[in-house]
Design a protein around this motif. Structure first.
Motif, short mmCIF file in Angstrom:
data_model
loop_
_atom_site.label_atom_id
_atom_site.label_comp_id
_atom_site.label_asym_id
_atom_site.label_seq_id
_atom_site.Cartn_x
_atom_site.Cartn_y
_atom_site.Cartn_z
N GLU A 1 1.02 -1.49 -0.11
CA GLU A 1 0.02 -0.04 0.18
C GLU A 1 0.87 0.88 -0.03
O GLU A 1 0.49 1.94 -0.72
CB GLU A 1 -1.03 0.18 1.19
CG GLU A 1 -2.18 -0.86 1.26
CD GLU A 1 -3.13 -1.05 2.18
OE1 GLU A 1 -3.27 -0.11 2.85
OE2 GLU A 1 -3.76 -1.68 2.66
N MET A 2 1.74 1.36 0.85
CA MET A 2 2.69 2.07 0.36
C MET A 2 3.12 2.72 -0.85
O MET A 2 3.41 4.19 -0.99
CB MET A 2 4.25 2.31 1.80
CG MET A 2 3.67 2.36 3.70
SD MET A 2 2.82 3.70 3.82
CE MET A 2 4.47 4.48 3.90
N ALA B 1 5.34 6.80 10.29
CA ALA B 1 6.96 7.33 11.22
C ALA B 1 8.03 7.09 10.91
O ALA B 1 8.99 8.30 10.29
CB ALA B 1 6.41 6.14 12.20
N ASP B 2 8.39 6.68 9.57
CA ASP B 2 9.32 6.28 8.74
C ASP B 2 9.32 7.09 7.58
O ASP B 2 10.52 7.81 7.14
CB ASP B 2 9.13 4.95 7.84
CG ASP B 2 10.23 3.42 9.02
OD1 ASP B 2 10.51 3.75 10.04
OD2 ASP B 2 9.55 2.54 8.87
N VAL B 3 7.82 7.57 7.49
CA VAL B 3 7.90 8.56 6.46
C VAL B 3 8.13 10.55 6.97
O VAL B 3 9.12 11.13 6.23
CB VAL B 3 6.89 8.62 5.26
CG1 VAL B 3 6.45 10.17 5.31
CG2 VAL B 3 6.59 7.33 4.96
N SER B 4 8.17 10.33 8.35
CA SER B 4 8.88 11.27 8.83
C SER B 4 9.75 11.30 8.98
O SER B 4 10.46 12.37 9.24
CB SER B 4 7.61 11.06 10.56
OG SER B 4 6.30 10.76 10.56
N ALA C 1 13.63 3.89 1.00
CA ALA C 1 13.96 3.97 0.35
C ALA C 1 13.72 3.82 -1.19
O ALA C 1 14.16 4.97 -1.85
CB ALA C 1 14.96 2.21 0.60
N THR C 2 12.19 3.86 -1.36
CA THR C 2 11.95 3.69 -3.10
C THR C 2 10.93 5.16 -2.88
O THR C 2 10.31 5.95 -3.07
CB THR C 2 11.08 2.51 -3.04
OG1 THR C 2 9.83 2.56 -1.70
CG2 THR C 2 11.79 1.12 -3.20
N GLY C 3 10.33 5.88 -1.09
CA GLY C 3 9.76 6.54 -0.78
C GLY C 3 10.65 8.22 -1.22
O GLY C 3 11.64 7.70 -0.81
N GLY C 4 9.91 8.94 -1.80
CA GLY C 4 11.02 10.26 -1.85
C GLY C 4 11.79 10.29 -3.46
O GLY C 4 10.64 10.78 -4.17
N VAL D 1 16.80 5.26 6.02
CA VAL D 1 17.63 4.52 5.34
C VAL D 1 18.94 3.93 6.04
O VAL D 1 19.12 2.87 6.21
CB VAL D 1 18.22 4.12 3.53
CG1 VAL D 1 18.53 2.89 3.56
CG2 VAL D 1 16.81 4.39 2.68
N GLY D 2 19.41 4.77 6.11
CA GLY D 2 20.61 4.03 7.20
C GLY D 2 20.69 4.22 8.83
O GLY D 2 21.41 2.71 9.13
N LEU D 3 19.45 4.95 9.11
CA LEU D 3 19.28 4.32 10.10
C LEU D 3 18.58 3.27 10.44
O LEU D 3 18.69 1.68 11.34
CB LEU D 3 17.49 5.30 10.76
CG LEU D 3 17.20 5.05 11.73
CD1 LEU D 3 17.83 5.20 13.58
CD2 LEU D 3 16.08 6.15 12.83
#
Length: 413
Positions: free
Chosen positions: A48-49, A272-275, A373-376, A286-288
């Motif tokens: 979905e994301m 939250a990962d998007v944030s 990684a794929t978002g943004g 991604v590094g996190l």
């Protein structure tokens, strides 16, 4: 193949020896159900994301949240019934002498099952805004980017994790900042970490709510209290038979409440990962995720430092411990920075094979990393420059020193 004495030798072409370790231990019954749900929901939500549906499905979320809240209230109603029954037995049952004792037991059970208001720990450094204005300014700036407010307190701990929650009757916000994770991150990865944790406040999480979290805790307590005992005597068999139906009823309620809340809790993790990416950049987010794969080795490394410092006794031992305390976090950061790229790649493949996640309520880490990684791509909206880093480090210095002393003196035990 890249061969190193410190790391596993494996073949990137055919995955030979990519995962030579023992399989993960079998989780308990509740954890196993959570793990299966998380694997299924994690894959669905990742799809979905990727299709841009991370914010959709509000009607479904609303229905699940309402049902979960109603079920949580039902659980707390049982606790309230124990309180009322216990009080009546204590107040009105003195003619028999047995009823007050039963009432006291019921009241004790209700105390154990009650929803708890969070408190600030007394055994860890707690920073408030006046103690660390640069750190709180950074948190406020990240909070503004992710669309929420900051926190009222920061608890500094030695563990390799971070979290946000609330404390007190007024539900003030607090962030738990683990130096074992903070110190091994790059500056922008630290911003991403703050963005992820504050994103939980921005996007909400029904499992973290006072009512629902209390109900989950109460059901878990019931389930373990009703667990069968090893049948050595006839009485043991009788007790197991008596508790069989209540035990499985509690298990069913716990699975149902998990089912109603885990999907949206995992959606909250992805959001939250998007944030994190919006605040610190896509690369930092991604590094996190990669640092989370190696964070499990932070504890053993701190324990090794502690054991090494305590090998000598007397004055020499005290001097060795003093030296070990000085620069502990810098040595930890250097140790983790030395992890080569091929080891990160191996760990990413192992994580995908095993379905690694931070815990049984988080989506698989490799899916979170893929979505980040794929978002943004998102550029950094909060820049953690050298001046700010020096200011925050100075404010954290007393807590770093106190926790380094605790790690060296007590961690080995």
């Amino acid at each position: 193949m890249t061969v190193s004495e410190r790391y596993v030798a494996w073949c990137a072409a055919c995955d030979w020896n990519v995962d030579p370790g023992a399989p993960d231990p079998a989780p308990g019954r509740i954890a196993a159900v959570q793990q299966r749900l998380c694997q299924a929901y994690g894959q669905q939500l990742a799809a979905e994301m990727e299709n841009g549906g991370g914010e959709s499905g509000s009607a479904r979320r609303d229905v699940s949240s309402v049902l979960a809240f109603a079920l949580a209230l039902l659980v707390h109603a049982v606790t309230l019934a124990l309180v009322v029954t216990g009080l009546l037995l204590v107040v009105l049952g003195w003619s028999t002498g047995v009823q007050p004792a039963v009432g006291a037991v019921l009241l004790l059970v209700a105390v154990v099952l009650r929803p708890r208001v969070g408190r600030l720990p007394k055994d860890a450094p707690v920073l408030h805004r006046a103690d660390a204005p640069r750190l709180f300014g950074l948190i406020d700036e990240v909070a503004g980017v992710v669309g929420t407010a900051g926190v009222q307190a920061v608890v500094v701990a030695p563990a390799a994790n971070a979290a946000v929650t609330t404390y007190g009757l007024r539900q003030r916000r607090v962030m738990y900042l683990g130096l074992g994770l903070w110190e091994i991150l790059s500056p922008q990865e630290r911003v991403a970490l703050l963005g992820h944790e504050l994103g939980h406040f921005a996007h909400g999480d029904v499992r973290r709510g006072f009512v629902t979290a209390g109900a989950l805790r109460a059901l878990d307590t019931w389930f373990h209290a009703l667990a069968p005992v090893r049948p050595h005597r006839l009485l043991d068999r009788f007790v197991n038979a008596t508790t069989f139906v209540p035990r499985w009823a509690v298990f069913g309620l716990l699975v149902l409440l998990d089912h109603l809340t885990l999907r949206e809790s995992q959606r909250g993790e992805y959001l939250a990962d998007v944030s994190a990416a919006r605040a610190g950049s896509t690369g930092a987010a991604v590094g996190l995720m990669d640092r989370l794969l190696v964070s499990s080795s932070v504890g053993p490394e701190l324990r090794r430092e502690s054991v090494a410092a305590q090998m000598s006794g007397g004055r020499a031992g005290r001097e060795a411990r003093d030296r070990a305390e000085h620069g502990l976090w810098e040595r930890l950061a250097a140790h983790m920075a030395a992890v080569p790229d091929h080891e990160y790649e191996r760990l990413r493949r192992v994580a995908q094979r095993r379905g690694h996640s931070v815990d049984t309520t988080h989506p698989p880490t490799h899916l979170r990393r893929h979505c980040a990684a794929t978002g943004g791509p998102h550029p950094a909206q909060v820049v953690y420059d050298e001046d700010l880093a020096a200011g925050v480090a100075a404010e954290l210095a007393p807590a770093r020193a106190a926790l380094a002393r605790r790690v060296i003196r007590d961690f080995a035990g």
